[in-house]
Scaffold this motif. Structure first.
Motif, PDB file in Angstrom:
ATOM      1  N   VAL A 192      -5.407  -5.237  -3.919  1.00 36.03           N
ATOM      2  CA  VAL A 192      -5.262  -6.716  -3.263  1.00 36.03           C
ATOM      3  C   VAL A 192      -5.863  -6.481  -1.776  1.00 36.03           C
ATOM      4  CG1 VAL A 192      -2.793  -6.968  -4.131  1.00 36.03           C
ATOM      5  CG2 VAL A 192      -2.891  -5.736  -1.880  1.00 36.03           C
ATOM      6  N   ASN A 193      -6.669  -5.570  -1.539  1.00 31.42           N
ATOM      7  CA  ASN A 193      -7.530  -5.457  -0.332  1.00 31.42           C
ATOM      8  C   ASN A 193      -6.787  -5.645   0.966  1.00 31.42           C
ATOM      9  OD1 ASN A 193     -10.000  -5.126   1.080  1.00 31.42           O
ATOM     10  ND2 ASN A 193     -10.698  -7.093   0.379  1.00 31.42           N
ATOM     11  N   SER A 194      -5.932  -4.635   1.189  1.00 29.32           N
ATOM     12  CA  SER A 194      -5.158  -4.941   2.249  1.00 29.32           C
ATOM     13  C   SER A 194      -5.001  -3.654   3.070  1.00 29.32           C
ATOM     14  CB  SER A 194      -3.420  -4.925   1.834  1.00 29.32           C
ATOM     15  OG  SER A 194      -2.750  -4.714   2.866  1.00 29.32           O
ATOM     16  N   LEU A 195      -5.694  -3.716   4.194  1.00 28.94           N
ATOM     17  CA  LEU A 195      -5.668  -2.539   5.205  1.00 28.94           C
ATOM     18  C   LEU A 195      -4.315  -2.127   5.639  1.00 28.94           C
ATOM     19  CD1 LEU A 195      -7.383  -0.759   7.051  1.00 28.94           C
ATOM     20  CD2 LEU A 195      -7.531  -2.432   8.882  1.00 28.94           C
ATOM     21  N   TRP A 196      -3.346  -3.160   5.677  1.00 29.42           N
ATOM     22  CA  TRP A 196      -1.892  -2.988   6.028  1.00 29.42           C
ATOM     23  C   TRP A 196      -1.381  -1.949   5.099  1.00 29.42           C
ATOM     24  CZ3 TRP A 196      -0.942  -3.425  10.941  1.00 29.42           C
ATOM     25  CH2 TRP A 196      -1.239  -4.607  11.583  1.00 29.42           C
ATOM     26  N   LEU A 197      -1.488  -2.072   3.780  1.00 25.48           N
ATOM     27  CA  LEU A 197      -1.043  -1.153   2.935  1.00 25.48           C
ATOM     28  C   LEU A 197      -1.662   0.298   2.753  1.00 25.48           C
ATOM     29  CD1 LEU A 197      -0.903  -3.404  -0.227  1.00 25.48           C
ATOM     30  CD2 LEU A 197       1.074  -2.507   1.016  1.00 25.48           C
ATOM     31  N   LEU A 198      -2.979   0.246   3.335  1.00 28.12           N
ATOM     32  CA  LEU A 198      -3.496   1.561   3.328  1.00 28.12           C
ATOM     33  C   LEU A 198      -2.938   2.277   4.864  1.00 28.12           C
ATOM     34  CD1 LEU A 198      -7.374   1.184   2.736  1.00 28.12           C
ATOM     35  CD2 LEU A 198      -5.547   2.560   1.619  1.00 28.12           C
ATOM     36  N   LEU A 199      -2.616   1.663   5.699  1.00 28.11           N
ATOM     37  CA  LEU A 199      -2.102   2.107   6.809  1.00 28.11           C
ATOM     38  C   LEU A 199      -0.459   2.665   6.607  1.00 28.11           C
ATOM     39  CD1 LEU A 199      -3.425  -0.102   9.749  1.00 28.11           C
ATOM     40  CD2 LEU A 199      -4.148   2.101   9.243  1.00 28.11           C
ATOM     41  N   ALA A 200      -0.044   1.675   5.769  1.00 26.19           N
ATOM     42  CA  ALA A 200       1.526   2.196   5.528  1.00 26.19           C
ATOM     43  C   ALA A 200       1.483   3.442   4.875  1.00 26.19           C
ATOM     44  CB  ALA A 200       2.123   0.990   4.682  1.00 26.19           C
ATOM     45  N   LEU A 201       0.532   3.459   3.896  1.00 28.14           N
ATOM     46  CA  LEU A 201       0.211   4.667   2.802  1.00 28.14           C
ATOM     47  C   LEU A 201       0.054   5.936   3.732  1.00 28.14           C
ATOM     48  CD1 LEU A 201       0.370   6.201   0.469  1.00 28.14           C
ATOM     49  CD2 LEU A 201      -2.092   5.516   0.076  1.00 28.14           C
ATOM     50  N   ALA A 202      -0.689   5.954   4.781  1.00 27.03           N
ATOM     51  CA  ALA A 202      -1.115   6.861   5.687  1.00 27.03           C
ATOM     52  C   ALA A 202       0.314   7.512   6.439  1.00 27.03           C
ATOM     53  CB  ALA A 202      -2.087   6.798   6.700  1.00 27.03           C
ATOM     54  N   ILE A 203       1.140   6.599   6.778  1.00 28.94           N
ATOM     55  CA  ILE A 203       2.426   7.004   7.295  1.00 28.94           C
ATOM     56  C   ILE A 203       3.459   7.413   6.346  1.00 28.94           C
ATOM     57  CG2 ILE A 203       4.470   6.012   8.549  1.00 28.94           C
ATOM     58  CD1 ILE A 203       2.568   3.834   9.860  1.00 28.94           C
ATOM     59  N   THR A 204       3.283   6.954   5.085  1.00 30.36           N
ATOM     60  CA  THR A 204       4.206   7.414   4.087  1.00 30.36           C
ATOM     61  C   THR A 204       3.883   8.861   3.476  1.00 30.36           C
ATOM     62  OG1 THR A 204       4.593   5.067   3.263  1.00 30.36           O
ATOM     63  CG2 THR A 204       4.870   7.085   1.576  1.00 30.36           C
ATOM     64  N   PHE A 205       2.668   9.134   3.641  1.00 31.34           N
ATOM     65  CA  PHE A 205       2.087  10.569   3.216  1.00 31.34           C
ATOM     66  C   PHE A 205       2.653  11.621   4.212  1.00 31.34           C
ATOM     67  CE2 PHE A 205      -0.987  13.997   3.075  1.00 31.34           C
ATOM     68  CZ  PHE A 205      -1.200  14.040   1.738  1.00 31.34           C
ATOM     69  N   GLY A 206       2.452  11.108   5.454  1.00 33.23           N
ATOM     70  CA  GLY A 206       3.220  12.126   6.561  1.00 33.23           C
ATOM     71  C   GLY A 206       4.734  12.096   6.341  1.00 33.23           C
TER      72      GLY A 206
END
Length: 155
Positions: free
Chosen positions: A108-122
């Motif tokens: 879906v080409n979403s930077l927000w979802l990538l940033l959310a994933l970075a937080i989720t990973f932590g």
């Protein structure tokens, strides 16, 4: 093995953590769209990652089922599963969830979802995986420690 230990006491069930992350990123994307990559390339890679994640999850879940060990983190594991995808990753289900999230973000080409994933990973590492590793070491002792020394956490 201590009888008082019966679950790893994770902060939340991992599917719920990833779901909340996907919902939060999607809401942000809905109100403040933030594309980050060329459309077609991101879409194709995203779709491939989603398919790969579903296959990996299915293979890993079947190994747990075949071993008679429950998937939910709030249930007591019966043994250390060490074959199939667990022969090259100690956390193939979490890897599948991460790849699914990443695939959706790209699709879906979403930077927000990538940033959310970075937080989720932590959150996953600190609130789930490290707790599970301590629990499994206490429950299974040398068997788990040997497995942990042999097989990487992610890849």
């Amino acid at each position: 093995m201590s009888e008082a230990i019966d679950s790893p006491n994770v902060i939340a069930r991992p599917p719920l953590i990833y779901l909340v992350s996907l919902l939060a990123g999607s809401l942000l994307e809905l109100f403040w769209p933030a594309p980050f990559a060329p459309g077609l390339a991101a879409t194709l890679v995203g779709i491939a990652l989603v398919i790969g994640a579903l296959v990996l999850f299915s293979l890993a879940a079947r190994r747990f089922q075949a071993a008679g060990t429950p998937l939910p983190t709030n249930q007591t594991p019966q043994q250390i599963v060490q074959d199939g995808p667990y022969g090259w990753s100690r956390n193939p289900i979490y890897l599948a969830m991460t790849l699914l999230h990443l695939g959706i973000a790209l699709w879906v080409n979403s930077l927000w979802l990538l940033l959310a994933l970075a937080i989720t990973f932590g959150v996953m590492v600190v609130g789930v995986i490290l707790r599970e590793e301590r629990y499994l070491a206490a429950r299974f002792g040398e068997e788990y420690l040997s497995y942990k020394a042999r097989v990487r956490r992610w890849l």
